[in-house]
Write an enzyme that holds these catalytic residues in place. Structure first.
Site, PDB file in Angstrom:
ATOM      1  N   ARG A  51       0.616  -1.134   0.384  1.00 22.22           N
ATOM      2  CA  ARG A  51      -0.174   0.075  -0.214  1.00 22.22           C
ATOM      3  C   ARG A  51       0.481   1.356  -0.292  1.00 22.22           C
ATOM      4  NH1 ARG A  51      -4.515  -1.031   4.738  1.00 22.22           N
ATOM      5  NH2 ARG A  51      -2.018  -0.931   5.508  1.00 22.22           N
ATOM      6  N   LYS A 150       2.852 -18.851   8.002  1.00 19.59           N
ATOM      7  CA  LYS A 150       2.193 -18.094   9.202  1.00 19.59           C
ATOM      8  C   LYS A 150       2.583 -17.338   9.656  1.00 19.59           C
ATOM      9  CE  LYS A 150       5.385 -19.170  13.224  1.00 19.59           C
ATOM     10  NZ  LYS A 150       5.912 -18.827  13.680  1.00 19.59           N
ATOM     11  N   LYS A 184      16.185 -25.642   6.437  1.00 20.32           N
ATOM     12  CA  LYS A 184      17.664 -25.537   7.222  1.00 20.32           C
ATOM     13  C   LYS A 184      18.370 -26.727   6.880  1.00 20.32           C
ATOM     14  CE  LYS A 184      16.563 -22.832  11.040  1.00 20.32           C
ATOM     15  NZ  LYS A 184      16.929 -21.865  11.138  1.00 20.32           N
ATOM     16  N   GLU A 218      16.024 -19.902  22.385  1.00 14.32           N
ATOM     17  CA  GLU A 218      16.667 -18.754  22.153  1.00 14.32           C
ATOM     18  C   GLU A 218      17.024 -18.291  22.578  1.00 14.32           C
ATOM     19  OE1 GLU A 218      14.011 -17.368  18.340  1.00 14.32           O
ATOM     20  OE2 GLU A 218      12.249 -18.523  19.347  1.00 14.32           O
ATOM     21  N   HIS A 241       7.716 -25.389  13.603  1.00  8.32           N
ATOM     22  CA  HIS A 241       8.632 -25.588  13.858  1.00  8.32           C
ATOM     23  C   HIS A 241       8.971 -27.341  14.401  1.00  8.32           C
ATOM     24  CE1 HIS A 241       8.997 -21.976  12.038  1.00  8.32           C
ATOM     25  NE2 HIS A 241       9.565 -21.767  13.206  1.00  8.32           N
ATOM     26  N   LYS A 342      12.597 -19.134  25.018  1.00  9.72           N
ATOM     27  CA  LYS A 342      12.452 -17.655  24.607  1.00  9.72           C
ATOM     28  C   LYS A 342      13.183 -16.912  26.139  1.00  9.72           C
ATOM     29  CE  LYS A 342      10.297 -16.193  20.525  1.00  9.72           C
ATOM     30  NZ  LYS A 342      10.847 -16.263  19.563  1.00  9.72           N
TER      31      LYS A 342
HETATM   32  C1  BG6 Z   1       9.480 -17.605  14.071  1.00 11.12           C
HETATM   33  C2  BG6 Z   1       9.551 -17.607  15.055  1.00 11.12           C
HETATM   34  O1  BG6 Z   1       9.136 -18.721  12.884  1.00 11.12           O
HETATM   35  O2  BG6 Z   1      11.055 -19.030  14.174  1.00 11.12           O
HETATM   36  C3  BG6 Z   1       9.767 -16.491  15.905  1.00 11.12           C
HETATM   37  O3  BG6 Z   1       8.082 -17.135  14.664  1.00 11.12           O
HETATM   38  C4  BG6 Z   1      11.762 -17.259  16.332  1.00 11.12           C
HETATM   39  O4  BG6 Z   1      10.002 -16.409  17.732  1.00 11.12           O
HETATM   40  C5  BG6 Z   1      12.273 -17.691  15.190  1.00 11.12           C
HETATM   41  O5  BG6 Z   1      12.411 -16.640  16.946  1.00 11.12           O
HETATM   42  C6  BG6 Z   1      13.598 -18.798  14.598  1.00 11.12           C
HETATM   43  O6  BG6 Z   1      13.477 -19.067  13.770  1.00 11.12           O
HETATM   44  P1  BG6 Z   1      15.243 -19.305  13.855  1.00 11.12           P
HETATM   45  O7  BG6 Z   1      15.478 -19.528  12.638  1.00 11.12           O
HETATM   46  O8  BG6 Z   1      16.430 -18.193  14.074  1.00 11.12           O
HETATM   47  O9  BG6 Z   1      15.997 -20.611  14.432  1.00 11.12           O
END
Ligand code: BG6
Length: 494
Positions: A51, A150, A184, A218, A241, A342
């Site tokens: 947009r 997603k 990956k 993470e 995932h 996280k």
């Molecule tokens: C995403 C999630 O799909 O994958 C994130 O929404 C997450 O919250 C991310 O941080 C992790 O991906 P990667 O490739 O950094 O492991």
């Protein structure tokens, strides 16, 4: 062996949501690398749609900035960047704006040899209106591809609505649902490890494997991402995932690498997952939320502190651990422990296959008891595969048993850079290969398994357990596995 670049057919990639974060951080850098490697050339085009009122030149500048910001310096070659950004053009369009659709139509080439792909990097409620407009304005072609990602719903019902909306126009063989974990390199390597070696497959079952652990930890926080609070770790990481990883570990060997052969096998795993319902939810799942840390040296905000005022008090989980079971002959009695969160101690994704102990030790007089073998597949960072084995400690002094890793580090073994997931996936769309994309029934089976967990959490009066930022999660996660006489693998046996 050096990498082989197989050029793809020329394409028109139409990216809806072209000014968004995904385009800038992932899509443009991925396309740049593929261009740099010669996988496509000036015959291909990227048409940004959004947009915002931008010109072609503005969008080209945005592409240049994305390369500067998100591609490693050593790969930024000025003349390549100059040629690359020339592939970019831009169309201002709101879904409801008929004029913009005419411009999209005009920007596309009618040559059947030019692959037409639509990347919908927009909110899912726009998928259906966009698909309808593509059809109405004759931009749709039966051989065109549509890429979506997603959040594909927040539960089974909403995911069905999204899929139904897209399916009004696109056939399933045109739909590419991205789960970037499948792109990956190390995740694909799981397939090679299992099905290109004789070694593992005969013992890949409940007779030889004690349990499996999947960890995606993470170190970053989540609170400032608006979307996250609506989602939480179960929807954000487990439903997609982590269940995909579980499928690749647990599935039967497909008859070929044909997309549907592979996806059929993954689906069977999803459907064989024992439902976690009612009382089992409290027993087999743990959800957590991080609290902050304040010391003289560090200060990390809690999830609550990161949230805007109107979200304070949120019970969204930033951590999940759960015990999954697969009800089939191969895996009966072998728990799969999953955990993700996280603000954990470090960023690490790995799969640990814990084998059973040897049935009988012949080393009565040895120092050190034989430990059961472990196969550790490290997805990121420091990708590699490690097999923990017992050996005799060299030298005199009797039989001393010691556990050592047989260590395959990808970085040390392969000189080339590891491509990002999106590089592979974006090119697979052009190649027409759906192997690394989720089929509708897989997605829905995953939601069907996850929904009762979410429902039970919502009904429960218990809030998520808290855990300190920078740790491995709440104590309940440790208890979950220790109750079974096992412990989480935390890479301590280097
Ligand atoms: C995403 C999630 O799909 O994958 C994130 O929404 C997450 O919250 C991310 O941080 C992790 O991906 P990667 O490739 O950094 O492991």
């Amino acid at each position: 062996m050096s990498s082989r670049i197989i050029p793809v057919q020329p394409f028109d990639y139409v990216v809806f949501g072209a000014t968004g974060d995904l385009t800038k951080r992932k899509l443009i850098p991925a396309l740049y690398h593929r261009f740099l490697d010669g996988q496509f050339d000036e015959q291909s085009r990227v048409i940004g749609v959004s947009r915002s009122k931008l010109s072609d030149a503005d969008f080209q500048q945005a592409a240049r900035d994305a390369v500067t910001q998100f591609v490693e310096k050593q790969y930024q070659e000025k003349d390549v960047v100059d040629r690359f950004v020339k592939l970019f053009s831009y169309i201002v369009n709101d879904v409801t704006d008929e004029a913009g659709w005419g411009d999209i139509r005009k920007a596309l080439r009618d040559d059947p040899k030019v692959v037409r792909a639509f990347y919908l990097a927009v909110a899912p409620d726009l998928f259906e209106p966009i698909a309808e407009q593509l059809s109405k304005t004759k931009v749709y072609r039966r051989d065109a591809r549509v890429v979506i990602e997603k959040p594909l719903g927040h539960d089974l019902e909403s995911s069905k609505e999204i899929n139904d909306g897209v399916a009004k126009i696109f056939e399933e063989d045109q739909v590419y649902r991205i789960d970037h974990y499948l792109g990956k390199e190390t995740v694909q390597n799981l397939l090679a490890l299992r099905f290109a070696n004789m070694l593992f497959e005969p013992i890949w079952n409940s007779a030889h494997i004690d349990h499996v652990q999947l960890t995606v930890a993470e170190s970053v926080g989540a609170g400032t991402r608006g979307y996250y609070d609506e989602s939480g770790a179960l929807r954000d990481m487990i439903q997609n995932h982590m269940l995909q990883l579980l499928c690749l570990v647990a599935m039967e060997p497909p008859a070929s690498d044909d997309a549907n052969a592979l996806r059929d096998e993954k689906l069977k795993v999803l459907r064989a997952l024992k439902p976690i319902v009612n009382g089992d939810v409290a027993r087999n799942t743990v959800r957590g939320q991080y609290r902050g840390v304040k010391s003289e040296t560090t200060s990390v905000a809690s999830y609550q502190d990161e949230l805007p005022e109107n979200k304070k008090g949120s019970r969204t989980e930033t951590f999940v651990a759960l015990k999954a079971e697969i009800e089939n002959w191969r895996w009966a009695g072998v728990p799969f422990y999953l955990r993700t969160g996280k603000r954990m101690a470090e960023r690490v994704s790995e799969i640990c296959i814990q084998f059973k102990p040897i049935p009988h030790s012949v080393f009565d007089h040895a120092e050190g008891a034989p430990k059961a073998n472990k196969l550790i597949i490290r997805l990121q960072p420091n990708e590699g595969v490690k097999l923990m084995m017992m050996i005799k400690d060299p030298g005199p002094g009797g039989m001393r048993l010691r556990e050592v890793p047989l260590n395959l580090s990808f970085a040390e073994t392969f000189a080339e850079r590891t491509p990002e997931a999106y590089e592979r996936l974006l090119m697979d769309v052009i190649r027409g290969s759906q192997t690394l994309f989720m089929r509708r029934d897989e997605l829905e089976a995953a939601w069907a398994w996850v929904d009762p967990i979410r429902d039970a959490w919502e009904r429960s009066s218990e809030p998520p357990q808290t855990y300190t930022a920078g740790t491995w999660g709440p104590s309940g996660a440790i208890a979950l596995i220790e109750r079974d006489g096992r412990t989480w693998y935390e890479g301590t046996d280097q």
